[in-house]
Design a protein around this motif. Structure first.
Motif, PDB file in Angstrom:
ATOM      1  N   SER A 193       0.850  -1.194   0.000  1.00  0.00           N
ATOM      2  CA  SER A 193       0.000   0.000   0.000  1.00  0.00           C
ATOM      3  C   SER A 193       0.882   1.238   0.000  1.00  0.00           C
ATOM      4  CB  SER A 193      -0.863   0.054   1.267  1.00  0.00           C
ATOM      5  OG  SER A 193      -1.783  -0.987   1.261  1.00  0.00           O
ATOM      6  N   VAL A 220       1.408   4.953   1.217  1.00  0.00           N
ATOM      7  CA  VAL A 220       0.923   5.736   2.352  1.00  0.00           C
ATOM      8  C   VAL A 220       1.161   7.217   2.095  1.00  0.00           C
ATOM      9  CG1 VAL A 220       1.220   6.116   4.834  1.00  0.00           C
ATOM     10  CG2 VAL A 220       1.540   3.824   3.884  1.00  0.00           C
ATOM     11  N   ASP A 271      16.314   5.982   6.805  1.00  0.00           N
ATOM     12  CA  ASP A 271      16.593   6.980   5.765  1.00  0.00           C
ATOM     13  C   ASP A 271      15.548   8.087   5.738  1.00  0.00           C
ATOM     14  OD1 ASP A 271      18.761   5.482   5.002  1.00  0.00           O
ATOM     15  OD2 ASP A 271      18.096   5.137   2.945  1.00  0.00           O
ATOM     16  N   ALA A 310      19.439   2.641  10.628  1.00  0.00           N
ATOM     17  CA  ALA A 310      17.990   2.388  10.609  1.00  0.00           C
ATOM     18  C   ALA A 310      17.626   1.387  11.710  1.00  0.00           C
ATOM     19  CB  ALA A 310      17.569   1.871   9.235  1.00  0.00           C
TER      20      ALA A 310
END
Ligand SMILES: Cc1cc2nc3c(=O)[nH]c(=O)nc-3n(C[C@H](O)[C@H](O)[C@H](O)COP(=O)(O)OP(=O)(O)OC[C@H]3O[C@@H](n4cnc5c(N)ncnc54)[C@H](O)[C@@H]3O)c2cc1C
Length: 252
Positions: free
Chosen positions: A6, A8, A173, A189
């Motif tokens: 999906s 966003v 990131d 991350a």
């Protein structure tokens, strides 16, 4: 519920919630948004509309190939070749008995790649720039398929944004694009998500949690940004002007 595949988007904020759209049709009122949508984060750009993303003077071609014959010629240790004039390198890492990862780093002011980025254009770029290098490199370039070769066009934020805004918090990131020379993108991350998870689990006020998260992570990221820029400057210099014995990654 987990939604895969999906897209966003953030529409805005109302009554303490963030309004999120999934695939331009499902609207969610979110209590907390952990945005991890990468270096060109759409959510970040919606919130920090004045941010400036700058093209970095170095880009990369990265490729992973399956070729048992070529892999058989390579030792398991990492190999990196530098052009004596600077601004051009070739790195090789054997991943298995049949798989090789190779990449090149190039100064975009000296080496130009056709922006169609088709496999043929990428191969031509590699032949033009590396064909007369060490025979191992020539054989890898000629023996590689280019269907999966990736052009890493590198951008960085001129100035870091805050790592959170209202009930949206950024990790990875999306919070801080790092240039390749740092070699710290994945580790950072992971450290962001670990730190944020620990703090969220304490169950304190959200703004206090996000503020602690930023305080904890931002100083380290600023070091990586500074080191990355210094490593980029070195990369652009001829070899005889580069400082000797520097570690080619950023570290705290
Ligand atoms: C070619 C290349 C080589 C690299 N090599 C190294 C290396 O050797 N070592 C290292 O440490 N780092 C390396 N990096 C950097 C590293 O990949 C990143 O730092 C790391 O992946 C950051 O993780 P992330 O989860 O924050 O972002 P990403 O891995 O970029 O993940 C972001 C995800 O968000 C998705 N997304 C984006 N926008 C939306 C949206 N609107 N809606 C829904 N999903 C969205 C993307 O599809 C993607 O799956 C490399 C990067 C590249 C491009």
């Amino acid at each position: 519920k987990i939604s895969y595949n999906s897209t966003v988007a953030l529409n805005g904020f109302s009554e303490g919630k963030a309004e999120i759209t999934l695939d331009e049709n499902t609207i969610l009122e979110a209590d907390v948004v952990v945005a991890s949508d990468g270096s060109r984060s759409r959510i970040r750009r919606t919130i920090f509309q004045d941010e400036i993303m700058k093209a970095v003077l170095e880009n990369e071609v990265v490729n992973i190939i399956e070729n048992e014959e070529l892999a058989g010629k390579i030792e398991s240790n990492f190999l990196k070749f530098h052009h004596e004039n600077g601004g051009l390198t070739f790195g090789i890492l054997k991943l298995s008995s049949s798989k090789i990862l190779w990449y090149c780093q190039f100064d975009i002011t000296k080496h130009f790649i056709n922006e169609d980025y088709t496999p043929d254009c990428i191969k031509q770029f590699m032949l033009d720039n590396f064909d007369n290098w060490n025979p191992l490199i020539s054989s890898i370039i000629e023996g590689s398929g280019y269907e999966n070769a990736h052009i890493w066009r590198v951008y960085e934020l001129e100035k870091l944004n805050p790592f959170y805004h209202q009930n949206v918090v950024f990790i990875g990131d999306a919070a801080h694009p790092l240039i390749p020379f740092t070699s710290q993108g994945v580790t950072s991350a992971l450290k962001d998500s670990f730190t944020l998870t620990q703090l969220l689990a304490e169950g304190n006020d959200l703004q206090e949690t996000f503020s602690k998260y930023e305080e904890d992570r931002k100083s380290e990221i600023e070091i990586h940004i500074k080191n990355g820029r210094a490593l980029l400057e070195q990369f652009l210099l001829p070899l005889n002007e580069q400082p000797k014995n520097t570690l080619p990654i950023s570290y705290k």
